[in-house]
Scaffold this active site. Structure first.
Site, PDB file in Angstrom:
ATOM      1  N   HIS A  18       0.823  -1.204   0.000  1.00  0.00           N
ATOM      2  CA  HIS A  18       0.000   0.000   0.000  1.00  0.00           C
ATOM      3  C   HIS A  18       0.862   1.261   0.000  1.00  0.00           C
ATOM      4  O   HIS A  18       2.050   1.233   0.321  1.00  0.00           O
ATOM      5  CB  HIS A  18      -0.923   0.017   1.227  1.00  0.00           C
ATOM      6  CG  HIS A  18      -0.186  -0.085   2.524  1.00  0.00           C
ATOM      7  ND1 HIS A  18       0.247   1.010   3.230  1.00  0.00           N
ATOM      8  CD2 HIS A  18       0.221  -1.170   3.231  1.00  0.00           C
ATOM      9  CE1 HIS A  18       0.883   0.608   4.324  1.00  0.00           C
ATOM     10  NE2 HIS A  18       0.887  -0.705   4.355  1.00  0.00           N
ATOM     11  N   HIS A 145      12.351   4.787   7.354  1.00  0.00           N
ATOM     12  CA  HIS A 145      11.439   5.512   8.253  1.00  0.00           C
ATOM     13  C   HIS A 145      12.241   6.380   9.226  1.00  0.00           C
ATOM     14  O   HIS A 145      11.900   7.547   9.471  1.00  0.00           O
ATOM     15  CB  HIS A 145      10.589   4.525   9.044  1.00  0.00           C
ATOM     16  CG  HIS A 145       9.315   4.117   8.379  1.00  0.00           C
ATOM     17  ND1 HIS A 145       8.494   4.992   7.699  1.00  0.00           N
ATOM     18  CD2 HIS A 145       8.696   2.899   8.309  1.00  0.00           C
ATOM     19  CE1 HIS A 145       7.435   4.346   7.240  1.00  0.00           C
ATOM     20  NE2 HIS A 145       7.523   3.074   7.599  1.00  0.00           N
ATOM     21  N   ASP A 164       5.364   0.569  12.938  1.00  0.00           N
ATOM     22  CA  ASP A 164       4.364   0.307  11.904  1.00  0.00           C
ATOM     23  C   ASP A 164       3.897  -1.137  12.011  1.00  0.00           C
ATOM     24  O   ASP A 164       4.107  -1.790  13.047  1.00  0.00           O
ATOM     25  CB  ASP A 164       4.908   0.649  10.512  1.00  0.00           C
ATOM     26  CG  ASP A 164       6.102  -0.203  10.083  1.00  0.00           C
ATOM     27  OD1 ASP A 164       6.443  -1.166  10.819  1.00  0.00           O
ATOM     28  OD2 ASP A 164       6.689   0.084   9.035  1.00  0.00           O
ATOM     29  N   GLY A 195       1.431  -1.842  15.119  1.00  0.00           N
ATOM     30  CA  GLY A 195       0.599  -1.488  13.973  1.00  0.00           C
ATOM     31  C   GLY A 195      -0.458  -2.538  13.696  1.00  0.00           C
ATOM     32  O   GLY A 195      -1.631  -2.217  13.448  1.00  0.00           O
ATOM     33  N   ASP A 244       4.537  -7.188  24.420  1.00  0.00           N
ATOM     34  CA  ASP A 244       4.353  -8.379  23.591  1.00  0.00           C
ATOM     35  C   ASP A 244       2.870  -8.478  23.230  1.00  0.00           C
ATOM     36  O   ASP A 244       2.027  -8.696  24.103  1.00  0.00           O
ATOM     37  CB  ASP A 244       4.805  -9.629  24.339  1.00  0.00           C
ATOM     38  CG  ASP A 244       4.756 -10.894  23.477  1.00  0.00           C
ATOM     39  OD1 ASP A 244       4.240 -10.811  22.345  1.00  0.00           O
ATOM     40  OD2 ASP A 244       5.233 -11.940  23.938  1.00  0.00           O
ATOM     41  N   GLY A 316       3.735   4.230  10.208  1.00  0.00           N
ATOM     42  CA  GLY A 316       2.302   4.505  10.129  1.00  0.00           C
ATOM     43  C   GLY A 316       1.643   4.804  11.455  1.00  0.00           C
ATOM     44  O   GLY A 316       0.713   5.608  11.536  1.00  0.00           O
ATOM     45  N   ASP A 344       3.892   4.708   4.850  1.00  0.00           N
ATOM     46  CA  ASP A 344       4.816   4.143   3.868  1.00  0.00           C
ATOM     47  C   ASP A 344       5.124   5.087   2.711  1.00  0.00           C
ATOM     48  O   ASP A 344       6.190   4.964   2.089  1.00  0.00           O
ATOM     49  CB  ASP A 344       4.269   2.816   3.332  1.00  0.00           C
ATOM     50  CG  ASP A 344       4.650   1.639   4.214  1.00  0.00           C
ATOM     51  OD1 ASP A 344       5.190   1.881   5.314  1.00  0.00           O
ATOM     52  OD2 ASP A 344       4.404   0.480   3.820  1.00  0.00           O
ATOM     53  N   ARG A 421      -2.310  14.830   5.126  1.00  0.00           N
ATOM     54  CA  ARG A 421      -2.983  16.027   5.643  1.00  0.00           C
ATOM     55  C   ARG A 421      -2.987  17.138   4.599  1.00  0.00           C
ATOM     56  O   ARG A 421      -1.953  17.439   4.005  1.00  0.00           O
ATOM     57  CB  ARG A 421      -2.285  16.538   6.903  1.00  0.00           C
ATOM     58  CG  ARG A 421      -1.971  15.502   7.952  1.00  0.00           C
ATOM     59  CD  ARG A 421      -3.213  14.817   8.497  1.00  0.00           C
ATOM     60  NE  ARG A 421      -2.859  13.907   9.583  1.00  0.00           N
ATOM     61  CZ  ARG A 421      -3.532  12.804   9.875  1.00  0.00           C
ATOM     62  NH1 ARG A 421      -4.581  12.465   9.179  1.00  0.00           N
ATOM     63  NH2 ARG A 421      -3.145  12.030  10.882  1.00  0.00           N
ATOM     64  N   ALA A 422      -4.147  17.732   4.387  1.00  0.00           N
ATOM     65  CA  ALA A 422      -4.236  18.934   3.559  1.00  0.00           C
ATOM     66  C   ALA A 422      -3.733  20.115   4.383  1.00  0.00           C
ATOM     67  O   ALA A 422      -4.158  20.316   5.517  1.00  0.00           O
ATOM     68  CB  ALA A 422      -5.672  19.179   3.120  1.00  0.00           C
TER      69      ALA A 422
END
Length: 612
Positions: A18, A145, A164, A195, A244, A316, A344, A421-422
């Site tokens: 993705h 990352h 992530d 994640g 864990d 993420g 990602d 984000r805009a």
């Protein structure tokens, strides 16, 4: 002669599933970057090779592959061997002999490709774009990352945490960042994945993995302490710096974890996320609480090891602004930088920065890396499609007045943002002062759940006035509590359940026109803040082109569309004072018709036309 390198994140085969993207680096600096979803119009562009994004990067500087020194990929498939036994075990657990054999065969083939020919598939896809294919370098997923967070942070040294679902074999990694680069301090290997843990909760509540986690975060403040839920989850997982969660995440994907939750809670997974009862809200609250507790314990445990009060975050999970707020407020933390393209899609940024002296990388203040469009071509296209438009002398003043009067505005300016984000380039704007404004945007514009909150853009100098511990926050990636005396002024952009908000602060040098609009709105209302949400309808990517903006304008409950210097209004909304109106009459159907045209994105100085 400039040194050009192309970094890109595929979403095929050995390279993830993705959010593919591509970034062009010129002499070590990112000059153009875009996510493939913005070009294919498929959210997250799953299982996709970023052909369009790569071509857009090349077109920006009119390059061919011959002009590139290197191509960099943010994965090293050979590292998958560290958890090969897990993949084999996972395959053997597939239900039924046929599915077991098929899964085992796929696992063996994949592992052979990882070791013997990790880039072959990529080389073949690149050769379809251009030849000869430049040399390809591989970089590990979590190191990319980490570089995306530390290198542009402005820190001399920092504790870096990347979180992530999974890299090649790692799911959470603690790093030391200093003048020499990045040193791996501790690794939490897959399937011990925060994640995936949060993705299981997301799927159990009716949303989809990699898409609904932010909605669960937004739902969490509506929940309450629920000892029964918390006790059940704590029996399944261990928290703390040595967390864990593998009892929930030990199979790739979410199927095993969701079934486990159905068993332990005695409740089936939610079929669709339309309405939530209090128990479901409490589950979201508890999952968010445990996630924050684990990450905070990691930061507290390793800040002493790294000997730094600076923290840099990516992966993420770092898109969780409530989590970022808890980290920022920790007593051991002096300062925090969160990579705004934390998921990602931001791997391409980190891949390009790896190998550079961190001190040579400029601190990140904007992510306007995408395309922009020629004004003359936009005007010509509006006239050709018989769409009325205006060009006010004082654009920002005019739009600010309409916003103050309650208009909902599509705002399309300059280079598109990279990331989820805009930030005032491809935004929908509204008055932040009333809940009615929030509800209108949710119901008539975004077509989404009415309980979901919105975020504000504000002048940077107003941050301390409106926010507790307010400071520059240019990326909408962190949450702050709103000062109690200012809650009434920001009702549309404050989370109703906890009084927090996820702000974007704006300086003039970051986006001059957006800064002028916020200033003009302050002159009229006394409030230097606007509701700002991404310019897209529910379930689609942020708009990229003027054509897409026009199409959404006519398909959503917007009152105005501002395309560069030009203002479009719905027929019933046209006013008498604009200085120039297109000769043609308004034709809403033309907006839909226009969406079939081809557009060519240009760089900020290229001068090429929008439509060929």
């Amino acid at each position: 002669m400039s040194d050009y390198r192309l970094a890109f994140k595929p979403a095929i085969g050995l390279y993830g599933q993705h959010d593919p993207s591509a970034v062009l680096f010129e002499d070590g600096t990112p000059v153009f970057g875009i996510e493939e979803e913005r070009l294919t119009r498929e959210k997250h562009a799953t299982e996709t090779f970023p052909t369009n994004a790569i071509e857009a990067c090349l077109d920006y500087r009119n390059l061919e592959f011959d002009d590139l020194g290197t191509i960099i990929l943010p994965y090293d498939p050979s590292l998958r061997a560290r958890i090969r036994s897990h993949y084999i075990t996972d395959a053997l657990r597939a239900p039924g002999l046929t599915r077991t054999l098929s899964a085992l065969e796929n696992t063996i083939v994949t592992e052979a490709q990882s070791r013997l020919a990790p880039t072959r598939q990529i080389e073949h896809r690149l050769a379809e774009i251009d030849t000869p294919v430049p040399p390809i370098e591989l970089r590990s997923h979590h190191r990319c990352h980490a570089a995306s967070a530390f290198h542009p942070s402005g820190f001399d040294e920092a504790l870096v945490v990347t979180i992530d679902a999974k890299g090649e074999y790692d799911s959470t990694v603690v790093w030391r960042g200093d003048e020499t680069g990045l040193t791996r301090v501790h690794t939490y290997e897959h399937p011990n994945s925060l994640g995936l843990f949060f993705a299981v909760i997301t799927e159990y509540l009716g949303y989809r993995m990699f898409n609904g986690e932010g909605k669960v975060m937004g739902l969490a403040p509506y929940g309450e302490e629920n000892p029964s839920i918390e006790r059940t989850l704590r029996e399944l997982i261990d928290v703390g710096a040595d967390y864990d969660v593998t009892e929930v995440t030990k199979r790739w994907g979410t199927g095993h974890g969701v079934s486990l939750l159905e068993d332990v809670f005695g409740r089936p997974r939610k079929a669709s996320p339309e309405e939530f009862d209090q128990w479901e809200k409490d589950l979201a609250y508890t999952a968010q609480k445990l996630l924050e507790e684990i990450v905070l314990d990691i930061v507290q445990a390793y800040s002493g090891t790294v000997k730094s009060g600076n923290v840099a975050l990516a992966g993420g999970v770092a898109l969780n602004c409530k989590l970022n707020k808890r980290v920022r407020e920790a007593t051991v933390v002096d300062d925090v930088f969160v990579q705004p393209v934390a998921h990602d899609a931001g791997l391409a940024l980190g891949a390009g920065w790896i190998g550079q002296d961190p001190a040579s990388v400029e601190p990140l203040s904007t992510v306007y890396f995408g395309p922009e469009y020629d004004l003359e071509a936009i005007e010509s296209r509006l006239q050709t499609n018989k769409i009325a438009y205006a060009e006010p002398d004082d654009l920002e003043g005019y739009v600010a007045k309409r916003l103050a009067d309650g208009a909902l505005v599509g705002w399309f300016q300059g280079r598109m943002e990279m990331g989820p984000r805009a930030l005032g380039a491809r935004s929908i704007l509204a008055d932040p002062r009333t809940a009615a404004s929030r509800d209108r945007v949710n119901r008539f514009v975004k077509h989404r759940e009415e309980w979901r909150p919105f975020a504000p853009s504000m002048l940077e100098e107003a941050a301390e006035e409106y926010l507790v511990d307010g400071q520059p926050a240019p990326f909408m990636i962190d949450a702050y509590d709103v000062r109690s005396e200012k809650l009434d002024e920001l009702e549309a952009v404050v989370h109703p359940a906890d009084g927090s908000t996820r702000p974007q602060t704006v300086r003039e040098d970051q986006h001059p026109r957006y800064h002028r609009l916020l200033s003009a709105f302050e002159d009229i209302t006394g409030v230097p803040v606007l509701l700002n949400t991404s310019f897209n309808d529910h379930g689609e990517p942020i708009v990229n082109t003027p054509t897409e903006a026009v199409k959404d304008f006519y398909g959503m409950g917007l009152d105005l569309l501002v395309l560069g210097d030009y203002v479009l209004e719905k027929p019933t909304q046209l006013v008498d004072n604009p200085d120039r109106i297109g000769e043609a009459t308004v034709n809403p159907a033309a907006g839909e018709q226009e969406s079939g045209t081809d557009e060519t994105a240009t760089g900020p100085r290229s001068g090429e036309q929008l439509v060929q």
